[in-house]
Write an enzyme that holds these catalytic residues in place. Structure first.
Site, PDB file in Angstrom:
ATOM      1  N   ASP A 135       0.807  -1.224   0.000  1.00 52.19           N
ATOM      2  CA  ASP A 135       0.000   0.000   0.000  1.00 52.19           C
ATOM      3  C   ASP A 135       0.839   1.272   0.000  1.00 52.19           C
ATOM      4  O   ASP A 135       0.290   2.378   0.085  1.00 52.19           O
ATOM      5  CB  ASP A 135      -0.948   0.009   1.204  1.00 52.19           C
ATOM      6  N   ASN A 180      -1.589   9.041   1.800  1.00 49.26           N
ATOM      7  CA  ASN A 180      -1.590   8.744   3.230  1.00 49.26           C
ATOM      8  C   ASN A 180      -0.264   9.033   3.914  1.00 49.26           C
ATOM      9  O   ASN A 180      -0.135   8.827   5.123  1.00 49.26           O
ATOM     10  CB  ASN A 180      -1.955   7.273   3.459  1.00 49.26           C
ATOM     11  N   HIS A 192     -11.638   6.398   4.602  1.00 47.63           N
ATOM     12  CA  HIS A 192     -10.874   7.646   4.556  1.00 47.63           C
ATOM     13  C   HIS A 192     -11.762   8.728   3.955  1.00 47.63           C
ATOM     14  O   HIS A 192     -12.560   8.466   3.043  1.00 47.63           O
ATOM     15  CB  HIS A 192      -9.629   7.501   3.668  1.00 47.63           C
ATOM     16  N   ASP A 235     -11.065  11.007   1.828  1.00 48.33           N
ATOM     17  CA  ASP A 235     -10.889  11.255   0.389  1.00 48.33           C
ATOM     18  C   ASP A 235     -11.606  10.239  -0.488  1.00 48.33           C
ATOM     19  O   ASP A 235     -11.643  10.401  -1.712  1.00 48.33           O
ATOM     20  CB  ASP A 235      -9.412  11.363   0.013  1.00 48.33           C
ATOM     21  N   CYS A 292      -5.923   8.864  -3.876  1.00 52.16           N
ATOM     22  CA  CYS A 292      -5.109   8.028  -2.987  1.00 52.16           C
ATOM     23  C   CYS A 292      -3.697   7.810  -3.532  1.00 52.16           C
ATOM     24  O   CYS A 292      -2.749   7.633  -2.762  1.00 52.16           O
ATOM     25  CB  CYS A 292      -5.766   6.664  -2.782  1.00 52.16           C
TER      26      CYS A 292
END
Length: 314
Positions: free
Chosen positions: A79, A85, A187, A189, A283
């Protein structure tokens, strides 16, 4: 007239941090979108598609005039590709993320090193850590609204409500807390996007009644762009704004029409492989150049040229 070229000439050149998906996979599950067994059945083809889709997003952003800084991928950190993030960046100050799940906590030293390298190059002025014990998963839960001069702060699943006062003290801007209600939209977003014109795209069902009240308090009815469930499910809120172009994986005709009426160019670049991990365009990027005091002259110039450019392009 080429509206993209016009936007590139009038809007400040944005700078993003991205990480190629060399080691991207769905190998664990920390949100409802992630299904490791489904990924394993077609891992090779899905990974190849991820490489292609990521490269396409990068090309689109660069084609719109953006600069893209690249962080090296790292084994066992699938990720890491979701650089949104990594931190919250404003006025050259980077507030490093602190992750809730153990599966992502090993990303923290990698992002720390990346920001120290950016600082050495003069792209970041200062690196700040959150108070001990406070969780905030970067810009994924802390969205800058340049028009209102504030941050929208998602909390409840990954980030703590206590992050809001901490960020206010660090960055000097108000943080409006928005508790999240649906684990699919873990999240902020994934469910909200603040547009340069003052419009706010959001999926009402992702928020608690208190969060919706806060959105309604700060966003006039004419600026509220509510998503249908179908657009929310394809991560239409997880978009990247480059001037007045909006880059996203896909959206329905109704949302596209609403955005075009506001003078935006909607640019679709498929990112469905990353949606299997719960992420999309926003993201996969982290804006590095946000400023709290954008000049009114720049904003007015962009807005003045857009209707003319859009009309000429029809």
């Amino acid at each position: 007239m080429n509206i993209h070229a016009t936007l590139a000439q009038t809007a400040p050149q944005p700078r993003f941090l991205m990480c190629p998906p060399r080691f991207f996979a769905v190998s664990y599950s920390i949100n409802p979108w992630m299904d490791p067994s489904a990924w394993a059945g077609s891992a090779a083809s899905l990974h190849a598609k991820a490489e292609q889709q990521w490269a396409s997003l990068r090309r689109v952003l660069k084609g719109l005039g953006a600069e893209v800084e690249t962080l090296d991928a790292a084994p066992d950190l699938p990720d890491l590709v979701f650089t949104a993030n990594a931190a919250v960046v404003l006025d050259g100050k980077a507030v490093l993320a602190r992750f809730r799940h153990g599966e992502r906590q090993s990303e923290e030293p990698v992002f720390d090193a990346a920001f120290r390298a950016l600082k050495a190059r003069g792209l970041i002025d200062k690196i700040v850590e959150l108070p001990e014990g406070v969780m905030l998963e970067g810009a994924g839960d802390c969205i800058f609204d340049a028009r209102r001069g504030l941050f929208w702060m998602g909390c409840g699943f990954r980030s703590d409500a206590a992050a809001a006062p901490a960020m206010e003290e660090i960055l000097g801007l108000r943080c409006v807390s928005l508790p999240l209600a649906d684990p699919r939209f873990y999240h902020l977003d994934t469910a909200l996007c603040a547009l340069p014109c003052g419009g706010v795209i959001y999926y009402p069902q992702a928020f608690t009644p208190a969060a919706l009240a806060a959105i309604h308090e700060h966003v006039a009815p004419a600026d509220r762009i509510e998503l249908a469930q179908s657009d929310a499910a394809r991560f239409a809120a997880n978009a990247v704004c480059v001037g007045r172009a909006i880059v996203l994986s896909s959206c329905g005709n109704g949302l596209r029409a609403k955005l075009e009426r506001r003078g935006y160019a909607v640019v679709e670049t498929p990112l469905d492989v990353f949606q299997k991990s719960g992420g999309s365009a926003c993201c996969l990027t982290l804006r590095l150049d946000h400023r709290s005091r954008a000049t009114a002259a720049n904003t007015d110039t962009i807005e003045a040229v857009l209707p003319k450019a859009a009309a000429a392009g029809r």
